[in-house]
Structures are given as C-alpha cells and as structure tokens.
Design a protein around this motif. Structure first.
Motif, PDB file in Angstrom:
ATOM      1  N   ASN A 182      59.500  11.612  48.185  1.00  0.00           N
ATOM      2  CA  ASN A 182      59.650  11.967  46.781  1.00  0.00           C
ATOM      3  C   ASN A 182      60.917  11.361  46.198  1.00  0.00           C
ATOM      4  N   ALA A 183      62.006  11.398  46.965  1.00  0.00           N
ATOM      5  CA  ALA A 183      63.266  10.814  46.493  1.00  0.00           C
ATOM      6  C   ALA A 183      63.149   9.302  46.329  1.00  0.00           C
ATOM      7  N   LEU A 184      62.496   8.637  47.281  1.00  0.00           N
ATOM      8  CA  LEU A 184      62.314   7.180  47.185  1.00  0.00           C
ATOM      9  C   LEU A 184      61.444   6.810  45.994  1.00  0.00           C
ATOM     10  N   GLY A 185      60.328   7.515  45.830  1.00  0.00           N
ATOM     11  CA  GLY A 185      59.428   7.195  44.731  1.00  0.00           C
ATOM     12  C   GLY A 185      60.052   7.457  43.375  1.00  0.00           C
ATOM     13  N   ASP A 186      60.794   8.547  43.256  1.00  0.00           N
ATOM     14  CA  ASP A 186      61.416   8.893  41.985  1.00  0.00           C
ATOM     15  C   ASP A 186      62.459   7.848  41.576  1.00  0.00           C
ATOM     16  N   THR A 187      63.345   7.476  42.499  1.00  0.00           N
ATOM     17  CA  THR A 187      64.402   6.517  42.183  1.00  0.00           C
ATOM     18  C   THR A 187      63.837   5.124  41.947  1.00  0.00           C
ATOM     19  N   ALA A 188      62.864   4.721  42.757  1.00  0.00           N
ATOM     20  CA  ALA A 188      62.270   3.394  42.585  1.00  0.00           C
ATOM     21  C   ALA A 188      61.505   3.295  41.269  1.00  0.00           C
ATOM     22  N   THR A 191      63.945   2.671  38.564  1.00  0.00           N
ATOM     23  CA  THR A 191      64.433   1.296  38.672  1.00  0.00           C
ATOM     24  C   THR A 191      63.427   0.311  38.095  1.00  0.00           C
ATOM     25  N   LEU A 192      62.148   0.534  38.358  1.00  0.00           N
ATOM     26  CA  LEU A 192      61.113  -0.356  37.823  1.00  0.00           C
ATOM     27  C   LEU A 192      61.011  -0.250  36.308  1.00  0.00           C
ATOM     28  N   VAL A 193      61.221   0.940  35.773  1.00  0.00           N
ATOM     29  CA  VAL A 193      61.204   1.100  34.312  1.00  0.00           C
ATOM     30  C   VAL A 193      62.308   0.259  33.682  1.00  0.00           C
ATOM     31  N   ALA A 194      63.504   0.322  34.248  1.00  0.00           N
ATOM     32  CA  ALA A 194      64.614  -0.465  33.709  1.00  0.00           C
ATOM     33  C   ALA A 194      64.377  -1.957  33.910  1.00  0.00           C
ATOM     34  N   ARG A 195      63.826  -2.336  35.051  1.00  0.00           N
ATOM     35  CA  ARG A 195      63.625  -3.756  35.349  1.00  0.00           C
ATOM     36  C   ARG A 195      62.559  -4.384  34.455  1.00  0.00           C
ATOM     37  N   ARG A 205      65.065   2.944  25.478  1.00  0.00           N
ATOM     38  CA  ARG A 205      63.891   3.665  24.959  1.00  0.00           C
ATOM     39  C   ARG A 205      62.945   4.057  26.081  1.00  0.00           C
ATOM     40  N   ASN A 206      62.687   3.155  27.010  1.00  0.00           N
ATOM     41  CA  ASN A 206      61.742   3.439  28.087  1.00  0.00           C
ATOM     42  C   ASN A 206      62.299   4.457  29.079  1.00  0.00           C
ATOM     43  N   LEU A 207      63.593   4.368  29.377  1.00  0.00           N
ATOM     44  CA  LEU A 207      64.186   5.361  30.269  1.00  0.00           C
ATOM     45  C   LEU A 207      64.180   6.740  29.629  1.00  0.00           C
ATOM     46  N   GLY A 208      64.471   6.792  28.329  1.00  0.00           N
ATOM     47  CA  GLY A 208      64.391   8.077  27.634  1.00  0.00           C
ATOM     48  C   GLY A 208      62.993   8.650  27.642  1.00  0.00           C
ATOM     49  N   ALA A 209      61.994   7.771  27.496  1.00  0.00           N
ATOM     50  CA  ALA A 209      60.602   8.231  27.492  1.00  0.00           C
ATOM     51  C   ALA A 209      60.191   8.777  28.855  1.00  0.00           C
ATOM     52  N   ILE A 210      60.610   8.091  29.919  1.00  0.00           N
ATOM     53  CA  ILE A 210      60.170   8.542  31.243  1.00  0.00           C
ATOM     54  C   ILE A 210      60.883   9.838  31.643  1.00  0.00           C
ATOM     55  N   TYR A 211      62.129  10.014  31.216  1.00  0.00           N
ATOM     56  CA  TYR A 211      62.806  11.286  31.490  1.00  0.00           C
ATOM     57  C   TYR A 211      62.170  12.423  30.690  1.00  0.00           C
TER      58      TYR A 211
END
Length: 285
Positions: A182-188, A191-195, A205-211
């Motif tokens: 769960n920790a690996l999937g959440d952090t990765a 990271t993919l959203v930002a990348r 905008r995308n990081l705010g949306a996913i949070y």
C-alpha cells in the motif's frame, strides 16, 4: 515588373493587359517577397526546441511531424483519471487495513484493543521505512511504473490473503506485507501524477485533484467497508467477513495494468521523439 515588360517586348501597357504578363509578374513578386515565399522544407517548423514532434511554438498546426500520441493514444486527461482510480483502490485498501480491520481483527482473529494498537504501530513504522528507504531504491532500479504495479500487486493480494489466513503469525506477516504494498503503490501513484503533468501549473492542479480524490475515498470507503463486512459476517461459509477485502482485492487487480500501460505509451512517445530527431539530423546534414 521590368522582367514582365521585357518578356512582352518591353511594352509597359502590355503587362497590364496580357494575362501571361500578369502571371509572370505575380510569380516574380512572390519569389522576392519573404512573406509569400514557399519554404523549402516545412518539417523543421514542426520540431520544437525540446526536440519533440509537434506544431511550431508560435502557432499553426504543421503538416509534418505531428505526434499522434497527444491526440489519439493517451491524452493527459485519461492518464490523470486512470491514476485517480488507482489512488481510490489504494485508499480503500488502507481504509480496510485500519478502520474496517478493527472490526475484522476483533471478530475474526480474536484481537483485543492492545493487539490492534500494536499492529497499527508496527504497520505505521514499516510504512515510514518503506517510503523513505525502500521506495527510492526500487525507483532507481525499476522505475515509477513498475514500482506502482508492484505495490498494487502486494496490496491487493495481501488484502485477500490476510482475510483468509487468520492464524498468527502468518496473518500478521501477510497484513504487514499488504501495508508495504500500500505504501509503495500510494507513493508511486503520486509520483506518476507529477511526472505525467505538463508544467508546474498542471502538476499542482493534478496533485490537488488526486489528494481530493483520496480524501473523498476516505469518506465513503469506511462506510462501504463496514457495510460489506456486516453483510458477509453472518453469511454462511468458511470465511465470514471476507467480502470487503475480496472486493478491494479484485478492484486492485483490475488496475494493475494501468501503470504498465502508461509505461508502454511513454516509451512509445520517447521512441517517436528520437525518430523525429534523427530525421531532422539527417535532413540537416
């Protein structure tokens, strides 16, 4: 105009009357005018400064060097919604491992409040170590996409496994492995959203949306998990209370191909960009 007059025998009035003279004069005017001159090669205008294929930065569509990935293979919007679905699955797994697990652990495994607290403390410590130590090393070796797929695999399979294996220490070990995934999937996923965001504004905008999606999932999934647990708790069968964990495990398994597909599209985009650059290098030789 002088050339047109010379071609028609040096008569200035003939250039105004004769259609041949008009065509010759217009052709010479277009040749000497930089605004109407036809470029020898248009492909150069379709290569941006970052060596990627696409329309020129100053505007215009461009006919050569169009990158079909932007319009046909995978748009940024589809990418972000796919990653938000991954975030929902990971968030639901975390809810089942904490809020719903209080019900499951006490009713199905025989944990008291002290045992549950010890489990949660150990899992939190393992999560911190995973994100700070294990995650960077795995990213360096495998990349964000494969780490995300690995995290989803561990989390989904662990949810189903520890809901079926209720004898300690096997149950506790599998539970902690699920928290690692769960920790690996959440952090990765973050990271993919930002990348995959184009520019700092889109990234924010995308990081705010996913949070926000994660926060919304934490509102719904505790109620859903508790309802599904109570629904299956009194059902006939060998494994009562397994329904929410089986459902979350199935959802996670369905989403495992998402980061792998994103990696495939990104690799194809990179190959196209390299091919376009090689074409330009050959033309410029």
């Amino acid at each position: 105009m002088l050339a047109a007059q010379y071609a028609l025998g040096g008569n200035p009035e003939a250039a105004e009357i004769s259609p041949e003279g008009k065509r010759l004069s217009d052709a010479l005017h277009r040749r000497d005018n930089p605004r109407t001159r036809t470029p020898r090669c248009e492909i150069g205008s379709n290569i941006r400064s970052d060596n990627t294929m696409g329309p020129p930065s100053g505007g215009g569509s461009g006919r050569v060097g169009f990158n079909p990935l932007h319009g046909h293979l995978l748009s940024d919007r589809i990418t972000q919604w796919a990653l938000r679905a991954v975030a929902v699955a990971v968030g639901w797994g975390l809810t089942l491992s904490m809020a719903t697990y209080c019900l499951f652990g006490s009713a199905m495994v025989g944990y008291n409040q002290s045992a549950l607290s010890i489990n949660f403390s150990i899992a939190a410590a393992i999560t911190v170590v995973t994100q700070l130590v294990l995650f960077p090393k795995l990213i360096a070796k495998l990349g964000e996409h494969l780490v995300c797929a690995l995290g989803l695999t561990l989390s989904g399979s662990g949810l189903l496994a520890f809901s079926l294996l209720r004898v300690n220490p096997i149950h506790r070990i599998v539970y902690l492995l699920s928290r690692v995934g769960n920790a690996l999937g959440d952090t990765a996923c973050a990271t993919l959203v930002a990348r995959s965001s184009d520019g700092s504004e889109a990234r924010a905008r995308n990081l705010g949306a996913i949070y926000s999606v994660r926060a919304g999932a934490r509102i719904v999934t505790p109620l859903l998990g508790a309802w599904m647990f109570e629904l299956s708790r009194n059902a006939a069968g060998r494994f009562p209370g397994v329904l929410p964990y089986a459902a979350a495990s199935l959802l996670t398994a369905v989403l495992i191909p998402v980061p792998l597909a994103l990696k495939s599209f990104e690799d194809r985009k990179s190959r196209q960009a390299r091919a376009g650059k090689e074409i330009m290098d050959k033309r410029n030789v």
